[in-house]
Design an enzyme around this catalytic site. Sequence first.
Site, PDB file in Angstrom:
ATOM      1  N   GLN A 200       0.833  -1.195   0.000  1.00  0.00           N
ATOM      2  CA  GLN A 200       0.000   0.000   0.000  1.00  0.00           C
ATOM      3  C   GLN A 200       0.869   1.247   0.000  1.00  0.00           C
ATOM      4  O   GLN A 200       1.915   1.300   0.649  1.00  0.00           O
ATOM      5  CB  GLN A 200      -0.912   0.000   1.227  1.00  0.00           C
ATOM      6  CG  GLN A 200      -1.935   1.123   1.224  1.00  0.00           C
ATOM      7  CD  GLN A 200      -2.890   1.035   2.398  1.00  0.00           C
ATOM      8  OE1 GLN A 200      -2.932   0.028   3.100  1.00  0.00           O
ATOM      9  NE2 GLN A 200      -3.655   2.082   2.627  1.00  0.00           N
TER      10      GLN A 200
ATOM     11  N   SER B  45       4.717  -5.911   2.716  1.00  0.00           N
ATOM     12  CA  SER B  45       3.449  -5.788   3.435  1.00  0.00           C
ATOM     13  C   SER B  45       2.315  -6.435   2.640  1.00  0.00           C
ATOM     14  O   SER B  45       2.293  -7.650   2.456  1.00  0.00           O
ATOM     15  CB  SER B  45       3.172  -4.311   3.743  1.00  0.00           C
ATOM     16  OG  SER B  45       2.023  -4.164   4.547  1.00  0.00           O
ATOM     17  N   LEU B  46       1.367  -5.644   2.140  1.00  0.00           N
ATOM     18  CA  LEU B  46       0.298  -6.178   1.300  1.00  0.00           C
ATOM     19  C   LEU B  46       0.857  -7.039   0.173  1.00  0.00           C
ATOM     20  O   LEU B  46       0.249  -8.043  -0.223  1.00  0.00           O
ATOM     21  CB  LEU B  46      -0.519  -5.026   0.710  1.00  0.00           C
ATOM     22  CG  LEU B  46      -1.450  -5.392  -0.446  1.00  0.00           C
ATOM     23  CD1 LEU B  46      -2.626  -6.202   0.057  1.00  0.00           C
ATOM     24  CD2 LEU B  46      -1.899  -4.151  -1.191  1.00  0.00           C
TER      25      LEU B  46
ATOM     26  N   ARG C 165      -8.951  -7.677   5.334  1.00  0.00           N
ATOM     27  CA  ARG C 165      -7.791  -7.058   5.985  1.00  0.00           C
ATOM     28  C   ARG C 165      -7.885  -5.541   5.936  1.00  0.00           C
ATOM     29  O   ARG C 165      -7.702  -4.847   6.939  1.00  0.00           O
ATOM     30  CB  ARG C 165      -6.512  -7.537   5.300  1.00  0.00           C
ATOM     31  CG  ARG C 165      -5.205  -6.992   5.877  1.00  0.00           C
ATOM     32  CD  ARG C 165      -4.041  -7.534   5.042  1.00  0.00           C
ATOM     33  NE  ARG C 165      -2.731  -7.259   5.608  1.00  0.00           N
ATOM     34  CZ  ARG C 165      -1.934  -6.256   5.241  1.00  0.00           C
ATOM     35  NH1 ARG C 165      -2.340  -5.398   4.318  1.00  0.00           N
ATOM     36  NH2 ARG C 165      -0.740  -6.102   5.785  1.00  0.00           N
TER      37      ARG C 165
ATOM     38  N   HIS D  73       1.381  -1.926  10.954  1.00  0.00           N
ATOM     39  CA  HIS D  73       2.511  -2.731  11.423  1.00  0.00           C
ATOM     40  C   HIS D  73       2.983  -2.289  12.808  1.00  0.00           C
ATOM     41  O   HIS D  73       4.174  -2.148  13.068  1.00  0.00           O
ATOM     42  CB  HIS D  73       3.656  -2.710  10.404  1.00  0.00           C
ATOM     43  CG  HIS D  73       3.257  -3.306   9.093  1.00  0.00           C
ATOM     44  ND1 HIS D  73       3.024  -4.656   8.936  1.00  0.00           N
ATOM     45  CD2 HIS D  73       2.994  -2.729   7.895  1.00  0.00           C
ATOM     46  CE1 HIS D  73       2.652  -4.885   7.688  1.00  0.00           C
ATOM     47  NE2 HIS D  73       2.612  -3.739   7.042  1.00  0.00           N
TER      48      HIS D  73
ATOM     49  N   GLN E 233       2.473 -10.532  10.849  1.00  0.00           N
ATOM     50  CA  GLN E 233       2.929  -9.456   9.963  1.00  0.00           C
ATOM     51  C   GLN E 233       2.152  -8.168  10.180  1.00  0.00           C
ATOM     52  O   GLN E 233       2.689  -7.069  10.094  1.00  0.00           O
ATOM     53  CB  GLN E 233       2.799  -9.922   8.500  1.00  0.00           C
ATOM     54  CG  GLN E 233       3.339  -8.952   7.472  1.00  0.00           C
ATOM     55  CD  GLN E 233       2.283  -8.568   6.455  1.00  0.00           C
ATOM     56  OE1 GLN E 233       1.213  -8.085   6.817  1.00  0.00           O
ATOM     57  NE2 GLN E 233       2.581  -8.776   5.188  1.00  0.00           N
TER      58      GLN E 233
END
Length: 255
Positions: A11, A91-92, A116, A197, A244
């Site tokens: 993202q 991440s994503l 999510r 995060h 994560q």
Amino acid sequence: MGRLAVMFPGQGSQAVGMGADLYAAEPRVREALDAAGEVLGYDAARRCAEGPREVLDRTEVAQPLLLAVSVGIWRALADRGLCPDAVLGHSLGEYTALVASGALPYDDALRVVRARGEAMARAAAAEPGGMAAVLGLDDAAVERLCAGVDGVWPANYNCPGQVVVSGRREALAAFAARAAEAGARKVVPLAVSGAFHSPLMEPALPALREALEGAAWRRPQTRFFSVCSLREETGGFVELLLRQLVSPVRFGPAV
């Protein structure tokens, strides 16, 4: 010839117009965005092409659309013979990497990533926070500064000299002042809606767990390396992706 790894973005990479030309020219991109539209309940290709930016930047919108565009491009490249030795994502982007590895069906990935994004947006609304990129300090210096400011945590280790931190808004302001005193070249607030995060995302975990446990997981056919565990992973993806969400992304070290 050296080994080849393919890396997928997270993202923040979204932009109005993403995938628009490819939607017209590449059947794989068109298939991926049309499938996303069926799951999401709106015209995914049009949202990517036209925005508006303030809608596209919303966590629950940006995440599934980035997944869709990335999967479409990946499939188009795979059709042309791209065959990496390993995949990873920021991440994503780990969800896209898991699709590319064969571990996660694309339709399941769309449903999981939608859940999510929605859960993260709710958590961000309940506990306002943000993120900022710290330029010009090493990892240890940023970690020491975070330890001295309640409510700020390292979130993304992107490369030497660039660490992103997450935290409560007022705490981030205090952190930025201390970072400048410590010699940071710049502290740049990021255009995100929450403290991703970090422990502030813990309220999103139950909804994400439910979505992850509903997916049809398989063993990867292409090696998948985690930016959270910093090793190859062949299973246990539910727990890995839950971890994560509330832990730092160690993208630089993973690369």
